[in-house]
Design a protein around this motif. Sequence first.
Motif, PDB file in Angstrom:
ATOM      1  N   PRO A   1       3.683  -0.874   1.815  1.00  0.00           N
ATOM      2  CA  PRO A   1       4.300  -0.770   3.146  1.00  0.00           C
ATOM      3  C   PRO A   1       4.275   0.681   3.657  1.00  0.00           C
ATOM      4  CG  PRO A   1       5.727  -1.981   1.621  1.00  0.00           C
ATOM      5  CD  PRO A   1       4.605  -1.433   0.816  1.00  0.00           C
ATOM      6  N   LEU A   2       4.042   0.831   4.955  1.00  0.00           N
ATOM      7  CA  LEU A   2       4.107   2.158   5.569  1.00  0.00           C
ATOM      8  C   LEU A   2       5.563   2.613   5.571  1.00  0.00           C
ATOM      9  CD1 LEU A   2       1.929   1.347   8.744  1.00  0.00           C
ATOM     10  CD2 LEU A   2       1.147   2.276   6.544  1.00  0.00           C
ATOM     11  N   LYS A   3       5.762   3.864   5.221  1.00  0.00           N
ATOM     12  CA  LYS A   3       7.129   4.406   5.227  1.00  0.00           C
ATOM     13  C   LYS A   3       7.357   5.143   6.532  1.00  0.00           C
ATOM     14  CE  LYS A   3       7.177   4.973   0.217  1.00  0.00           C
ATOM     15  NZ  LYS A   3       7.132   5.986  -0.854  1.00  0.00           N
ATOM     16  N   LEU A   4       8.121   4.512   7.430  1.00  0.00           N
ATOM     17  CA  LEU A   4       8.303   5.035   8.780  1.00  0.00           C
ATOM     18  C   LEU A   4       9.587   5.838   8.901  1.00  0.00           C
ATOM     19  CD1 LEU A   4       7.460   1.819  10.889  1.00  0.00           C
ATOM     20  CD2 LEU A   4       5.876   3.474   9.850  1.00  0.00           C
ATOM     21  N   GLY A   5       9.502   6.934   9.638  1.00  0.00           N
ATOM     22  CA  GLY A   5      10.694   7.660  10.083  1.00  0.00           C
ATOM     23  C   GLY A   5      10.734   7.574  11.591  1.00  0.00           C
ATOM     24  N   MET A   6      11.811   7.012  12.129  1.00  0.00           N
ATOM     25  CA  MET A   6      11.902   6.797  13.574  1.00  0.00           C
ATOM     26  C   MET A   6      12.696   7.934  14.212  1.00  0.00           C
ATOM     27  SD  MET A   6      10.504   3.686  13.765  1.00  0.00           S
ATOM     28  CE  MET A   6      10.941   3.318  15.455  1.00  0.00           C
ATOM     29  N   MET A   7      12.283   8.304  15.429  1.00  0.00           N
ATOM     30  CA  MET A   7      13.018   9.304  16.219  1.00  0.00           C
ATOM     31  C   MET A   7      13.319   8.690  17.583  1.00  0.00           C
ATOM     32  SD  MET A   7      10.625  12.564  15.164  1.00  0.00           S
ATOM     33  CE  MET A   7      11.242  13.630  16.448  1.00  0.00           C
ATOM     34  N   ALA A   8      14.595   8.727  17.996  1.00  0.00           N
ATOM     35  CA  ALA A   8      14.977   8.127  19.275  1.00  0.00           C
ATOM     36  C   ALA A   8      16.064   8.966  19.940  1.00  0.00           C
ATOM     37  CB  ALA A   8      15.466   6.699  19.070  1.00  0.00           C
TER      38      ALA A   8
ATOM     39  N   GLN B   1      12.563   4.069   6.942  1.00  0.00           N
ATOM     40  CA  GLN B   1      13.310   4.850   5.947  1.00  0.00           C
ATOM     41  C   GLN B   1      14.552   5.485   6.557  1.00  0.00           C
ATOM     42  OE1 GLN B   1      10.951   3.611   3.572  1.00  0.00           O
ATOM     43  NE2 GLN B   1      11.216   5.588   2.572  1.00  0.00           N
ATOM     44  N   VAL B   2      14.438   5.885   7.826  1.00  0.00           N
ATOM     45  CA  VAL B   2      15.534   6.616   8.477  1.00  0.00           C
ATOM     46  C   VAL B   2      15.317   6.607   9.986  1.00  0.00           C
ATOM     47  CG1 VAL B   2      14.364   8.881   8.327  1.00  0.00           C
ATOM     48  CG2 VAL B   2      16.869   8.802   8.401  1.00  0.00           C
ATOM     49  N   LEU B   3      16.401   6.679  10.732  1.00  0.00           N
ATOM     50  CA  LEU B   3      16.353   6.956  12.175  1.00  0.00           C
ATOM     51  C   LEU B   3      16.971   8.327  12.399  1.00  0.00           C
ATOM     52  CD1 LEU B   3      16.176   6.226  15.274  1.00  0.00           C
ATOM     53  CD2 LEU B   3      18.555   5.467  15.033  1.00  0.00           C
ATOM     54  N   ILE B   4      16.247   9.186  13.111  1.00  0.00           N
ATOM     55  CA  ILE B   4      16.805  10.464  13.557  1.00  0.00           C
ATOM     56  C   ILE B   4      17.066  10.351  15.051  1.00  0.00           C
ATOM     57  CG2 ILE B   4      16.325  12.921  13.911  1.00  0.00           C
ATOM     58  CD1 ILE B   4      14.574  12.779  11.358  1.00  0.00           C
ATOM     59  N   TYR B   5      18.282  10.740  15.466  1.00  0.00           N
ATOM     60  CA  TYR B   5      18.579  10.734  16.905  1.00  0.00           C
ATOM     61  C   TYR B   5      19.211  12.067  17.271  1.00  0.00           C
ATOM     62  CZ  TYR B   5      23.336   9.278  15.489  1.00  0.00           C
ATOM     63  OH  TYR B   5      24.579   9.207  14.918  1.00  0.00           O
ATOM     64  N   ASN B   6      18.995  12.496  18.508  1.00  0.00           N
ATOM     65  CA  ASN B   6      19.408  13.842  18.906  1.00  0.00           C
ATOM     66  C   ASN B   6      20.586  13.842  19.868  1.00  0.00           C
ATOM     67  OD1 ASN B   6      17.507  12.772  20.954  1.00  0.00           O
ATOM     68  ND2 ASN B   6      17.939  14.706  21.974  1.00  0.00           N
TER      69      ASN B   6
END
Length: 188
Positions: A1-8, A32-37
């Motif tokens: 599986p592709l290991k995705l890091g999401m940014m939103a 793997q994780v969501l990063i939000y700002n």
Amino acid sequence: PLKLGMMASGSGSNFEAIAQAIADRQLNANIQVLIYNNPAAKAAARAARWHIPAVLLNHRDFASREALDSAIVQTLRDHDVEWVIMAGWMRIVTDVLIDAFRDRVINIHPSLLPSFKGAHAIEQAFTAGVKITGCTVHLVRLEVDSGQILMQAAVPILPDDTVETLQARIQVQEHRIFPQAIAIAAQL
Ligand code: GAR
């Protein structure tokens, strides 16, 4: 599986569409994780519902774009991310992120690039009076909204459209093509 890091930065509907495509086995990947700002981003609550860790990196807490991007890279590495997915990320990214994940940063943009780059693509297409717009998934380069195009979908602008109704129809197409485009990128 592709290991995705999401940014939103916002509502996270594209984040949700990718999570759903994975759950439906249309995309062989793991978020793997969501990063939000943005502390108000609804994307964070969506991540909680999917039991995906969410990390707030508020751009206001960083002295420069590069400093924010270094913290992003560290967080992505901490979560063993291989592919970075910008799903409504409204900050300009720097070489700090792009060089750390070379050819593995993917963005979605609500126009048919190279038309209507920037933060107000839907309004610009609407004002320009074009009859067809759409959305683009592309690899991220330093120059904003450039980089190899992975997938596009066309959306007609109808006589009765408002920016809001147009945006809603563009998002339907975004949710359809984004998971497919991630799979395409992984095969390049
Ligand atoms: C999406 O329509 C995406 O194309 C756009 O932000 C929206 C986020 O929606 N991105 C940009 O404008 C990038 N410049 P979402 O938070 O519901 O996924």
